[in-house]
Design a protein around this motif. Structure first.
Motif, PDB file in Angstrom:
ATOM      1  N   CYS A 118       0.848  -1.197   0.000  1.00 54.82           N
ATOM      2  CA  CYS A 118       0.000   0.000   0.000  1.00 54.82           C
ATOM      3  C   CYS A 118       0.883   1.246   0.000  1.00 54.82           C
ATOM      4  O   CYS A 118       1.812   1.361   0.803  1.00 54.82           O
TER       5      CYS A 118
ATOM      6  N   THR B 233       0.741   5.565   0.059  1.00 55.13           N
ATOM      7  CA  THR B 233      -0.147   6.679   0.384  1.00 55.13           C
ATOM      8  C   THR B 233       0.460   7.982  -0.109  1.00 55.13           C
ATOM      9  O   THR B 233       1.685   8.137  -0.178  1.00 55.13           O
TER      10      THR B 233
ATOM     11  N   GLU C 131      -3.025   6.229   7.848  1.00 60.15           N
ATOM     12  CA  GLU C 131      -1.885   5.419   7.411  1.00 60.15           C
ATOM     13  C   GLU C 131      -1.682   4.227   8.344  1.00 60.15           C
ATOM     14  O   GLU C 131      -1.335   3.123   7.898  1.00 60.15           O
TER      15      GLU C 131
ATOM     16  N   ALA D 199      -1.807   0.411   7.295  1.00 58.25           N
ATOM     17  CA  ALA D 199      -0.657  -0.448   7.586  1.00 58.25           C
ATOM     18  C   ALA D 199      -1.098  -1.714   8.325  1.00 58.25           C
ATOM     19  O   ALA D 199      -0.544  -2.796   8.112  1.00 58.25           O
TER      20      ALA D 199
ATOM     21  N   ASN E  67       3.182   1.205   5.066  1.00 58.79           N
ATOM     22  CA  ASN E  67       2.885   1.875   3.800  1.00 58.79           C
ATOM     23  C   ASN E  67       4.091   2.600   3.228  1.00 58.79           C
ATOM     24  O   ASN E  67       4.952   3.100   3.956  1.00 58.79           O
TER      25      ASN E  67
END
Length: 660
Positions: A459, A461, A473, A477, A483
């Motif tokens: 992922c 961001t 976040e 996570a 992330n």
């Protein structure tokens, strides 16, 4: 126990009653034989009594040992609960933790001493039994476990194992609850939360009366049983759908029952079922092939509200008590008709609306009847009770936990910091916004449907530097591991194509990536947009500060001032680009009814265009996976409340940069 007494049937018997030769002159007299038989009978009788005595003593010893184990187990459980409470709120409950632990240790010491005394007494009885047998036998006493005892022990063990299995079954978590109601806690977790909060507020648990306002439905009794086990029996204020239909009178009656010098806890809320398939609004029921609505009263009321919303006449006020409660459930739900009609999932939204209606009524009850509490406090916990299939624990979604004095004044917020409450003011200005937990849950489900494996998903961001944005976040996570961060000021992906390429090189073999981007905006406790309260500051401030500064620059250019020159130094280049990429939206912002609401919309449009260019240029770095890109507006709220995200786009690309 079986006694080994060889002399009764061995050498002693032979030497006493069977002479070496049988002849006329050596035959024992009848009287001698009778006397020996009588003595033998007495010896056997004494041996039997001793055998029973020893058996009873041994059994008592075993029971005493079991009592000791149970006391030690109770002590361990009490200590673990104290440790758990300590970790949840160290500063707040450190003193209470010590008290609980000391009380548990003291109780343990007392009970241990009592059990040890029983053990000593049982051991003394066993020793006495052994001595008695030795006196009878004049031989060392050997004790073995009889077959009957073994069978009994096996039966007890099997029963204990069955009991353990049944207990653990009732405590099994039901993960499907969290998909529909993120943040819900199990009944056991709820009790820990209540205990820690009210003890921290100075409550004496032995002088606390608990009142409940939960629906009549039998599936709601387990929570009341758990509360009763914690506080003694509960006072019931509730009726259909969980509304406190007992009203101010029932509150006053409850207040008159509070132990002298004590306080009360009120737990209220609607309920909703989640069945074994994860469907909301229904649940399996004992002995029925098909479950049914849960809550039935709520579903019926929602049907009535929907009909009124679509033009049918409202029901007349009842002049008979026969079914008055259901009338009031429907009438108090009417203000939420549009909210229910527009809901993505009406069965999820329904208990939320009912909670809001019940909360308003409970506040009125406390305001009117609080004076009945002589000199104590009133803790009021409101939320949504969630029923699950048989064999699983029920859940509760806390929505508020307030402390009042006996003048009806709110004096404290008892909600633990780890429980994030919804912040309804967000949806007043940003309809359709999802809480962080809802966003992550829906995101995971959507990606799974597209073949994503969470263990092989990275992922990334692109969110603003502001510290208020880290909770999202963190939530991401937790779902996808740590992330990759592409973002800079105002949430723009200033890492650009290079950062995307670096991220792509980190994707697990055979995996995919998801990118979450967007600007952010604050909504403070008054509902004002563009500002938010911050930790340790008397006054909050702009949120997002970079965005507000850029909007000021754009407004000045729109009104005739010169544009800033392109920077030739990196010192503050990011803020220059925030302003320059916002310039095309100058007129949109100038004409906005609420510039702070329009500003994140304009920023999202600018960021979306940049993100599309980045994906088009750098998608090839993703070896053989897919690229999911979620864009929207992050919404920050006051401390103690969940943040939100307003999705604007969620697109899937292949590694050629083509939207698929």
């Amino acid at each position: 126990m079986k006694l080994v007494l060889p002399f009764l049937f061995g050498a002693v018997a032979t030497s006493a009653f069977v002479p070496a030769k049988f002849g006329h002159n050596n035959r024992p007299s009848f009287l001698q034989a009778s006397s020996s038989l009588a003595e033998l009978s007495q010896i056997v009788k004494k041996a039997t009594i001793a055998q029973k005595y020893a058996s009873n003593a041994s059994a008592r010893l075993q029971r005493a040992k079991f009592s000791q184990e149970r006391v030690e187990n109770d002590f361990n459980i009490a200590t673990e609960r104290a440790d758990h409470d300590y970790k949840l709120a160290k500063q707040r409950v450190e003193h209470e933790y010590q008290l609980v632990k000391e009380r548990a240790e003291n109780d343990y010491g007392i009970q241990k001493a009592r059990v040890e005394a029983e053990l000593r007494e049982a051991s003394a009885e066993e020793s006495a039994a052994k001595e008695f047998l030795e006196e009878v036998n004049n031989e060392p006493l050997t004790l073995t476990v009889s077959a009957d005892t073994k069978e009994t022990s096996a039966e007890q063990s099997a029963a204990e194992e069955t009991s353990t299995e049944e207990t653990s079954a009732t405590e099994k978590p039901f993960d499907l609850v969290h998909e529909a109601f993120p943040g819900a806690v199990s009944n056991a977790e709820l009790l820990d939360m209540i205990n820690g909060a009210v003890e921290g507020a100075g409550y004496d648990m032995s002088k606390t009366l608990v009142a409940t306002s939960l629906c009549c439905d039998e599936v709601n009794r387990p929570l009341e049983s758990d509360l009763s086990a914690n506080f003694d029996y509960n006072f019931q204020m509730g009726g259909l759908a969980g509304f406190p239909f007992g009203g101010a009178t029932s509150f006053g009656a409850m207040a008159a029952h509070i132990p002298d010098g004590g306080s009360c806890v009120v737990v209220y809320g609607p309920h909703v079922g989640v069945d074994s398939t994860g469907a909301v609004g229904t649940v399996e029921r004992r002995g029925r092939a098909n479950g049914g609505s849960c809550c039935g009263s709520a579903v019926a009321a929602a049907g009535y509200v929907g009909s009124v919303f679509n033009g049918e006449a409202q029901a007349a006020h009842p002049d008979d008590v026969l079914d008055a409660q259901q009338y009031y459930v429907g009438s108090m739900l009417l203000p939420f008709a549009e909210q229910l009609e527009n809901a993505e999932n009406k069965m999820v939204e329904l208990p939320m609306a009912l909670y809001s209606a019940q909360s308003e009524l409970m506040e009125r009850i406390v305001a009117q009847a609080a004076g009945g509490v002589a000199d104590g406090q009133i803790a009021v916990l409101g939320g949504i009770q969630i029923n699950t299939p048989p064999g699983y624990t029920d859940y509760f979604l806390p929505q508020s936990f307030d402390l009042y004095n006996n003048s009806g004044e709110k004096i404290d917020d008892l909600m633990p910091t780890n429980i994030l409450r919804p912040f309804p003011k967000v949806k007043d200005v940003f309809p359709g916004a999802l809480s962080n937990a809802e966003l992550v849950s829906k995101m995971k489900a959507t990606l799974a449907n597209k073949g994503y494996d969470a263990d092989k998903t990275l992922c990334a961001t692109s969110l603003c530097c502001d510290e208020v944005n880290r909770p999202l976040e963190t939530d991401l996570a937790d779902a996808f591991d740590t992330n990759f961060n592409m973002g800079g000021l105002a949430g723009f992906p200033f890492g650009g194509a290079t950062s995307f390429g670096a991220m792509a090189a980190h994707i697990p073999d055979g995996g995919d990536c998801c990118v979450v981007f967007g600007p952010h905006v604050g909504v403070d406790s008054t509902g004002a947009v563009g500002t938010v309260e911050r930790r340790g500051r008397a006054n909050g401030g702009s949120c997002c500060g970079s965005a507000v500064a850029a909007a000021g620059y754009v407004g000045s250019v729109f009104n005739g001032e010169a544009q800033a020159a392109h920077p030739d130094d990196v010192l503050d280049a990011q803020q220059y680009y925030v302003g320059s990429m916002l310039l095309p939206f100058a007129e949109q912002l100038e004409n906005a009814e609420n510039k702070m609401v329009e500003l994140p919309m304009a920023l999202y449009s600018a960021q979306s265009e940049l993100m599309e260019r980045i994906v088009a240029q750098a998608a090839g770095g993703v070896a053989d996976g897919q690229i999911a890109v979620l864009g929207g507006i992050q919404i920050n709220t006051p401390p103690g409340y969940t943040d939100y995200f307003l999705p604007q786009s969620f697109d899937l690309y292949n590694n050629s940069g083509e939207k698929i």
